[in-house]
Structure formats: C-alpha cells, structure tokens
Design a protein around this motif. Structure first.
Motif, PDB file in Angstrom:
ATOM      1  N   LEU A  29      76.350  18.831 -27.084  1.00 22.31           N
ATOM      2  CA  LEU A  29      76.757  19.536 -25.880  1.00 22.31           C
ATOM      3  C   LEU A  29      77.639  20.724 -26.258  1.00 22.31           C
ATOM      4  O   LEU A  29      78.686  20.542 -26.890  1.00 22.31           O
ATOM      5  CB  LEU A  29      77.514  18.578 -24.950  1.00 22.31           C
ATOM      6  CG  LEU A  29      77.877  19.129 -23.588  1.00 22.31           C
ATOM      7  CD1 LEU A  29      77.613  18.071 -22.517  1.00 22.31           C
ATOM      8  CD2 LEU A  29      79.313  19.576 -23.534  1.00 22.31           C
ATOM      9  N   TYR A  30      77.198  21.925 -25.894  1.00 21.71           N
ATOM     10  CA  TYR A  30      77.982  23.152 -26.116  1.00 21.71           C
ATOM     11  C   TYR A  30      78.721  23.474 -24.833  1.00 21.71           C
ATOM     12  O   TYR A  30      78.148  23.413 -23.747  1.00 21.71           O
ATOM     13  CB  TYR A  30      77.062  24.309 -26.508  1.00 21.71           C
ATOM     14  CG  TYR A  30      76.419  24.116 -27.850  1.00 21.71           C
ATOM     15  CD1 TYR A  30      77.032  24.576 -29.012  1.00 21.71           C
ATOM     16  CD2 TYR A  30      75.206  23.449 -27.972  1.00 21.71           C
ATOM     17  CE1 TYR A  30      76.444  24.375 -30.263  1.00 21.71           C
ATOM     18  CE2 TYR A  30      74.610  23.253 -29.208  1.00 21.71           C
ATOM     19  CZ  TYR A  30      75.238  23.718 -30.339  1.00 21.71           C
ATOM     20  OH  TYR A  30      74.661  23.518 -31.569  1.00 21.71           O
ATOM     21  N   HIS A  77      77.732  24.079 -19.044  1.00 24.55           N
ATOM     22  CA  HIS A  77      77.590  23.637 -20.427  1.00 24.55           C
ATOM     23  C   HIS A  77      76.104  23.460 -20.721  1.00 24.55           C
ATOM     24  O   HIS A  77      75.283  23.381 -19.799  1.00 24.55           O
ATOM     25  CB  HIS A  77      78.354  22.335 -20.701  1.00 24.55           C
ATOM     26  CG  HIS A  77      78.036  21.249 -19.733  1.00 24.55           C
ATOM     27  ND1 HIS A  77      78.856  20.936 -18.689  1.00 24.55           N
ATOM     28  CD2 HIS A  77      76.972  20.431 -19.630  1.00 24.55           C
ATOM     29  CE1 HIS A  77      78.313  19.968 -17.986  1.00 24.55           C
ATOM     30  NE2 HIS A  77      77.160  19.641 -18.535  1.00 24.55           N
ATOM     31  N   THR A  78      75.767  23.421 -21.993  1.00 22.20           N
ATOM     32  CA  THR A  78      74.372  23.321 -22.418  1.00 22.20           C
ATOM     33  C   THR A  78      74.260  22.202 -23.431  1.00 22.20           C
ATOM     34  O   THR A  78      74.967  22.191 -24.435  1.00 22.20           O
ATOM     35  CB  THR A  78      73.905  24.653 -23.046  1.00 22.20           C
ATOM     36  OG1 THR A  78      74.091  25.686 -22.082  1.00 22.20           O
ATOM     37  CG2 THR A  78      72.441  24.588 -23.440  1.00 22.20           C
ATOM     38  N   MET A  79      73.332  21.268 -23.149  1.00 21.48           N
ATOM     39  CA  MET A  79      73.145  20.127 -24.032  1.00 21.48           C
ATOM     40  C   MET A  79      71.725  20.150 -24.591  1.00 21.48           C
ATOM     41  O   MET A  79      70.781  20.525 -23.902  1.00 21.48           O
ATOM     42  CB  MET A  79      73.362  18.828 -23.243  1.00 21.48           C
ATOM     43  CG  MET A  79      73.162  17.568 -24.057  1.00 21.48           C
ATOM     44  SD  MET A  79      73.609  16.074 -23.139  1.00 21.48           S
ATOM     45  CE  MET A  79      72.265  15.965 -21.957  1.00 21.48           C
ATOM     46  N   VAL A  85      66.495  21.135 -23.596  1.00 20.93           N
ATOM     47  CA  VAL A  85      67.781  21.643 -23.160  1.00 20.93           C
ATOM     48  C   VAL A  85      68.077  21.019 -21.798  1.00 20.93           C
ATOM     49  O   VAL A  85      67.181  20.869 -20.963  1.00 20.93           O
ATOM     50  CB  VAL A  85      67.795  23.199 -23.073  1.00 20.93           C
ATOM     51  CG1 VAL A  85      66.783  23.727 -22.072  1.00 20.93           C
ATOM     52  CG2 VAL A  85      69.195  23.707 -22.728  1.00 20.93           C
ATOM     53  N   VAL A  86      69.326  20.614 -21.606  1.00 16.22           N
ATOM     54  CA  VAL A  86      69.796  20.111 -20.314  1.00 16.22           C
ATOM     55  C   VAL A  86      71.040  20.922 -20.004  1.00 16.22           C
ATOM     56  O   VAL A  86      72.055  20.800 -20.690  1.00 16.22           O
ATOM     57  CB  VAL A  86      70.102  18.594 -20.366  1.00 16.22           C
ATOM     58  CG1 VAL A  86      70.691  18.126 -19.040  1.00 16.22           C
ATOM     59  CG2 VAL A  86      68.841  17.809 -20.724  1.00 16.22           C
ATOM     60  N   ASP A  87      70.942  21.763 -19.003  1.00 12.46           N
ATOM     61  CA  ASP A  87      72.023  22.684 -18.673  1.00 12.46           C
ATOM     62  C   ASP A  87      72.727  22.210 -17.402  1.00 12.46           C
ATOM     63  O   ASP A  87      72.067  21.913 -16.396  1.00 12.46           O
ATOM     64  CB  ASP A  87      71.436  24.094 -18.461  1.00 12.46           C
ATOM     65  CG  ASP A  87      72.362  25.182 -18.960  1.00 12.46           C
ATOM     66  OD1 ASP A  87      72.361  25.434 -20.174  1.00 12.46           O
ATOM     67  OD2 ASP A  87      73.073  25.774 -18.125  1.00 12.46           O
ATOM     68  N   GLY A  88      74.038  22.117 -17.451  1.00 12.20           N
ATOM     69  CA  GLY A  88      74.812  21.750 -16.271  1.00 12.20           C
ATOM     70  C   GLY A  88      74.997  20.250 -16.121  1.00 12.20           C
ATOM     71  O   GLY A  88      74.667  19.458 -16.997  1.00 12.20           O
ATOM     72  N   ILE A 108      65.729  21.230 -18.451  1.00 13.97           N
ATOM     73  CA  ILE A 108      66.105  21.181 -17.043  1.00 13.97           C
ATOM     74  C   ILE A 108      67.519  21.731 -16.859  1.00 13.97           C
ATOM     75  O   ILE A 108      68.311  21.762 -17.801  1.00 13.97           O
ATOM     76  CB  ILE A 108      66.007  19.753 -16.475  1.00 13.97           C
ATOM     77  CG1 ILE A 108      66.844  18.765 -17.302  1.00 13.97           C
ATOM     78  CG2 ILE A 108      64.541  19.302 -16.407  1.00 13.97           C
ATOM     79  CD1 ILE A 108      66.848  17.330 -16.776  1.00 13.97           C
ATOM     80  N   THR A 109      67.796  22.140 -15.630  1.00 13.45           N
ATOM     81  CA  THR A 109      69.118  22.683 -15.338  1.00 13.45           C
ATOM     82  C   THR A 109      69.543  22.364 -13.912  1.00 13.45           C
ATOM     83  O   THR A 109      68.719  22.338 -12.996  1.00 13.45           O
ATOM     84  CB  THR A 109      69.161  24.211 -15.559  1.00 13.45           C
ATOM     85  OG1 THR A 109      70.493  24.683 -15.300  1.00 13.45           O
ATOM     86  CG2 THR A 109      68.178  24.958 -14.683  1.00 13.45           C
TER      87      THR A 109
END
Length: 146
Positions: A29-30, A77-79, A85-88, A108-109
């Motif tokens: 997770l960034y 955040h971006t995982m 990628v899973v954003d948010g 997904i976001t």
C-alpha cells in the motif's frame, strides 16, 4: 464401506494444498506520508486476513496514474495485490471479489475519501460505487456497489 470411504477422503485431505485463505494475502500500500486514514485502511485489511506493507511516498498520483487509475478516479492511497491495483478505501469483500473473479482489468477504485468507508471516520451515509479501471484507455466502469 462408508467407514473406508470416510478414512480415504480424510487422508486425501491431509495431502491436498491448503486454500489460499490460510495464508495472508500479500499487499503493498502506497500512501501520502501525512495521511492517517491510510494507516486505518491498512489495519482494516490486516484485521481481515491481509498482510500489508505500507510505503509512504510523495509520488502517489503518479503511481496511481501508471497503474491505470485516472486522476479524477483516484483515492487517497494505492494498493497492489495479486497483479491488481486497488485505489482508495475499497471494502474488503469487493477486494476479495476481484481476487476470486480475476477479471481482465488493471484494478478497481473507490474515488475520494467517502465518510464511513473502511479506514475513514464517520458513519456511512451513501452507497459506495467501486469502478474498474484498465490501462488501455477505456473509461472506468462500475464494478460493484456497497
């Protein structure tokens, strides 16, 4: 005969691979270094069986963009998990859905920082709309609602 079948089935189960749920799902997770709700999201994921490595960065928008998340669809955040990628603040059941369905998308976001979403404070006051994103320029599409 039933006892023999039961014993054979039980023995066979000892040698079958343990399902993926037995081992935590590995995620990176960034997040923005100053963001505390992202830490809350990481705790939420850990509480739900994920192993999360948190990496503070000042390049979050660029990381999300390169992963296929348009600027107007980015979360805080971006995982990255299992090639997606899973954003948010995406709820864990939607992340699990993504990982089990394995659709041909980048990820997904859940845009923004909706109140009451996992890791966020407050009470949920609206339906969360989670979008699928691609890297080929196709517009985001609704993936799930929660």
């Amino acid at each position: 005969m039933q006892r023999r079948t039961f014993l054979l089935a039980g023995t066979a189960m000892l040698f079958l691979p343990i399902p993926a749920l037995a081992e935590p799902l590995q995620a990176t997770l960034y997040k923005n270094p100053q963001c505390s709700c992202c830490e809350g999201y990481a705790v939420y994921l850990r509480d739900n069986g994920f192993s999360v490595q948190v990496k503070p960065t000042n390049d979050l928008a660029e990381i999300s963009r390169k992963a296929g998340v348009p600027a107007e669809m980015q979360g805080c955040h971006t995982m990255f998990i299992d090639g997606y990628v899973v954003d948010g603040h995406v709820p864990v059941n939607v992340v699990r859905k993504l990982l089990s369905e394995k659709p041909a998308i980048a990820g997904i976001t859940l845009p923004g920082m909706p109140m009451g979403s996992p890791g966020m404070v407050g009470t949920k006051t609206e339906t969360f709309t989670i979008y699928s994103v691609t890297k080929d320029g196709k517009p985001p599409a609704v993936y799930a609602t929660e």
